[in-house]
Design a protein around this motif. Structure first.
Motif, PDB file in Angstrom:
ATOM      1  N   GLY A  92       0.818  -1.214   0.000  1.00 24.85           N
ATOM      2  CA  GLY A  92       0.000   0.000   0.000  1.00 24.85           C
ATOM      3  C   GLY A  92       0.846   1.254   0.000  1.00 24.85           C
ATOM      4  O   GLY A  92       0.519   2.245  -0.670  1.00 24.85           O
ATOM      5  N   LEU A  93       1.950   1.231   0.757  1.00 25.16           N
ATOM      6  CA  LEU A  93       2.853   2.383   0.780  1.00 25.16           C
ATOM      7  C   LEU A  93       3.501   2.585  -0.580  1.00 25.16           C
ATOM      8  O   LEU A  93       3.639   3.725  -1.055  1.00 25.16           O
ATOM      9  N   LEU A  94       3.889   1.494  -1.237  1.00 22.58           N
ATOM     10  CA  LEU A  94       4.532   1.592  -2.550  1.00 22.58           C
ATOM     11  C   LEU A  94       3.565   2.131  -3.603  1.00 22.58           C
ATOM     12  O   LEU A  94       3.943   2.956  -4.437  1.00 22.58           O
ATOM     13  N   VAL A  95       2.317   1.675  -3.561  1.00 24.88           N
ATOM     14  CA  VAL A  95       1.317   2.175  -4.515  1.00 24.88           C
ATOM     15  C   VAL A  95       1.048   3.660  -4.267  1.00 24.88           C
ATOM     16  O   VAL A  95       0.954   4.454  -5.209  1.00 24.88           O
ATOM     17  N   SER A  96       0.948   4.042  -2.998  1.00 22.15           N
ATOM     18  CA  SER A  96       0.727   5.454  -2.661  1.00 22.15           C
ATOM     19  C   SER A  96       1.902   6.306  -3.122  1.00 22.15           C
ATOM     20  O   SER A  96       1.724   7.395  -3.692  1.00 22.15           O
ATOM     21  N   PHE A 171      -8.740  20.994 -10.764  1.00 14.49           N
ATOM     22  CA  PHE A 171      -7.535  20.183 -10.676  1.00 14.49           C
ATOM     23  C   PHE A 171      -7.481  19.202 -11.841  1.00 14.49           C
ATOM     24  O   PHE A 171      -8.354  19.201 -12.713  1.00 14.49           O
ATOM     25  N   ASN A 172      -6.454  18.384 -11.875  1.00 17.32           N
ATOM     26  CA  ASN A 172      -6.265  17.421 -12.958  1.00 17.32           C
ATOM     27  C   ASN A 172      -5.959  16.043 -12.381  1.00 17.32           C
ATOM     28  O   ASN A 172      -5.957  15.855 -11.157  1.00 17.32           O
ATOM     29  N   ILE A 173      -5.689  15.069 -13.250  1.00 17.60           N
ATOM     30  CA  ILE A 173      -5.413  13.709 -12.793  1.00 17.60           C
ATOM     31  C   ILE A 173      -4.160  13.666 -11.923  1.00 17.60           C
ATOM     32  O   ILE A 173      -4.115  12.963 -10.902  1.00 17.60           O
ATOM     33  N   ALA A 174      -3.137  14.431 -12.295  1.00 12.60           N
ATOM     34  CA  ALA A 174      -1.896  14.451 -11.518  1.00 12.60           C
ATOM     35  C   ALA A 174      -2.149  14.949 -10.102  1.00 12.60           C
ATOM     36  O   ALA A 174      -1.659  14.371  -9.122  1.00 12.60           O
ATOM     37  N   ASP A 175      -2.912  16.031  -9.976  1.00 18.57           N
ATOM     38  CA  ASP A 175      -3.243  16.556  -8.652  1.00 18.57           C
ATOM     39  C   ASP A 175      -4.010  15.524  -7.832  1.00 18.57           C
ATOM     40  O   ASP A 175      -3.751  15.347  -6.637  1.00 18.57           O
ATOM     41  N   ALA A 176      -4.973  14.853  -8.471  1.00 18.92           N
ATOM     42  CA  ALA A 176      -5.781  13.852  -7.773  1.00 18.92           C
ATOM     43  C   ALA A 176      -4.910  12.689  -7.304  1.00 18.92           C
ATOM     44  O   ALA A 176      -5.100  12.162  -6.198  1.00 18.92           O
ATOM     45  N   GLY A 181      -2.597   9.756  -2.893  1.00 20.06           N
ATOM     46  CA  GLY A 181      -1.421   9.107  -2.323  1.00 20.06           C
ATOM     47  C   GLY A 181      -1.084   9.624  -0.942  1.00 20.06           C
ATOM     48  O   GLY A 181      -0.802   8.849  -0.021  1.00 20.06           O
ATOM     49  N   VAL A 182      -1.139  10.942  -0.767  1.00 19.84           N
ATOM     50  CA  VAL A 182      -0.831  11.536   0.531  1.00 19.84           C
ATOM     51  C   VAL A 182      -1.876  11.151   1.567  1.00 19.84           C
ATOM     52  O   VAL A 182      -1.549  10.796   2.706  1.00 19.84           O
ATOM     53  N   VAL A 183      -3.156  11.204   1.189  1.00 21.52           N
ATOM     54  CA  VAL A 183      -4.233  10.849   2.123  1.00 21.52           C
ATOM     55  C   VAL A 183      -4.105   9.386   2.551  1.00 21.52           C
ATOM     56  O   VAL A 183      -4.290   9.056   3.725  1.00 21.52           O
ATOM     57  N   ALA A 184      -3.774   8.503   1.609  1.00 22.51           N
ATOM     58  CA  ALA A 184      -3.618   7.087   1.941  1.00 22.51           C
ATOM     59  C   ALA A 184      -2.499   6.880   2.955  1.00 22.51           C
ATOM     60  O   ALA A 184      -2.638   6.098   3.907  1.00 22.51           O
ATOM     61  N   LEU A 186      -1.429   9.074   5.151  1.00 23.55           N
ATOM     62  CA  LEU A 186      -1.868   9.625   6.436  1.00 23.55           C
ATOM     63  C   LEU A 186      -2.848   8.689   7.143  1.00 23.55           C
ATOM     64  O   LEU A 186      -2.783   8.515   8.369  1.00 23.55           O
ATOM     65  N   ILE A 187      -3.745   8.084   6.387  1.00 19.52           N
ATOM     66  CA  ILE A 187      -4.764   7.219   6.991  1.00 19.52           C
ATOM     67  C   ILE A 187      -4.157   5.913   7.489  1.00 19.52           C
ATOM     68  O   ILE A 187      -4.464   5.453   8.599  1.00 19.52           O
ATOM     69  N   TRP A 188      -3.290   5.308   6.680  1.00 16.13           N
ATOM     70  CA  TRP A 188      -2.754   3.985   7.021  1.00 16.13           C
ATOM     71  C   TRP A 188      -1.286   4.039   7.436  1.00 16.13           C
ATOM     72  O   TRP A 188      -0.557   3.066   7.250  1.00 16.13           O
ATOM     73  N   HIS A 189      -0.837   5.159   8.006  1.00 18.99           N
ATOM     74  CA  HIS A 189       0.580   5.286   8.335  1.00 18.99           C
ATOM     75  C   HIS A 189       1.033   4.254   9.369  1.00 18.99           C
ATOM     76  O   HIS A 189       2.166   3.787   9.334  1.00 18.99           O
ATOM     77  N   LYS A 190       0.145   3.866  10.294  1.00 17.31           N
ATOM     78  CA  LYS A 190       0.535   2.857  11.285  1.00 17.31           C
ATOM     79  C   LYS A 190       0.768   1.500  10.633  1.00 17.31           C
ATOM     80  O   LYS A 190       1.633   0.739  11.055  1.00 17.31           O
ATOM     81  N   LYS A 191      -0.014   1.217   9.614  1.00 14.42           N
ATOM     82  CA  LYS A 191       0.157  -0.043   8.881  1.00 14.42           C
ATOM     83  C   LYS A 191       1.374   0.019   7.972  1.00 14.42           C
ATOM     84  O   LYS A 191       2.092  -0.973   7.802  1.00 14.42           O
ATOM     85  N   PHE A 192       1.621   1.183   7.379  1.00 16.75           N
ATOM     86  CA  PHE A 192       2.739   1.334   6.460  1.00 16.75           C
ATOM     87  C   PHE A 192       4.082   1.401   7.197  1.00 16.75           C
ATOM     88  O   PHE A 192       5.121   1.017   6.655  1.00 16.75           O
TER      89      PHE A 192
END
Length: 213
Positions: A92-96, A171-176, A181-184, A186-192
């Protein structure tokens, strides 16, 4: 081969981002729009000369500095992504990280090349035309427009005073990709980062408890 899934995913994001940007450029006039879902979601052709929310850096060298900073950030993120792949960090960290890297590189392409290859795209810098102009002076093409709320900020608001603003910026696809990626992370940082969490827990356990008198 271990790098391929993540850098390949980033490449797909970049290709999709660039394809949509060029489609918008050649099919929708500047400031034109196409309704997608009623009046609240549209494809709106606009150019962003600066950073997020349209913030710009002053002076004729501001845009050059911003583009070079973005390029440096892409190199740094790419290095850490490659190292994370080698260290077999959580998928998950690598995909983010791949989403963040691909999104950042997608906007760097605009800033670096669009000012040269797309007529009228270069960021205006007055009468000054240094030797590198318009290299590194391209404007990022944005298009996703959520018209939930719109209006003008009061003049006394720093940076955005008197400027038009919609509740969700365009915004655009790059911004999204960067945002997701950043939100993911932040949400799963304990798992990552389980080793960091375990170290913090050990420190808390080793701290002496203070007795209340």
């Amino acid at each position: 081969m271990r790098y391929l899934p993540y850098f390949g995913f980033a490449l797909l994001l970049i290709l999709a981002d660039q394809a949509l940007k060029l489609y918008i450029h050649f099919n929708i006039p500047l400031d034109g729009e196409i309704p997608v879902f009623g009046d609240w979601f549209k494809l709106h052709h606009t150019l962003n000369p600066g950073m997020a929310f349209g913030i710009e850096l002053g002076s004729e060298y501001g845009k050059l500095g911003l583009t070079l900073f973005r390029t440096l950030a892409v190199l740094v993120i790419g290095y850490f992504l490659a190292r994370a792949v080698r260290e077999k960090q959580p998928r998950g960290l690598l995909v983010s990280g791949a989403a963040i890297w691909g999104g950042a590189l997608g906007n760097v392409v605009d800033s670096t090349f669009y000012g040269v290859f797309i007529e009228g795209n270069a960021t205006p810098i007055g009468a000054i035309e240094p030797p590198f102009y318009p290299w590194f002076h391209g404007q990022v093409i944005d298009m996703f427009y959520f018209d939930i709320w719109k209006g003008y900020f009061p003049e006394y608001v720093p940076l955005w005073g008197g400027k038009y603003f919609s509740f969700f910026p365009i915004f655009n696809i790059a911004d999204a990709a960067i945002f997701c990626g950043v939100v993911a992370v932040l949400i799963w940082h304990k798992k990552f980062f389980p080793h960091v969490t375990e170290e913090e827990e050990r420190k808390k356990e080793n701290q002496p408890t203070q007795e209340v008198e």
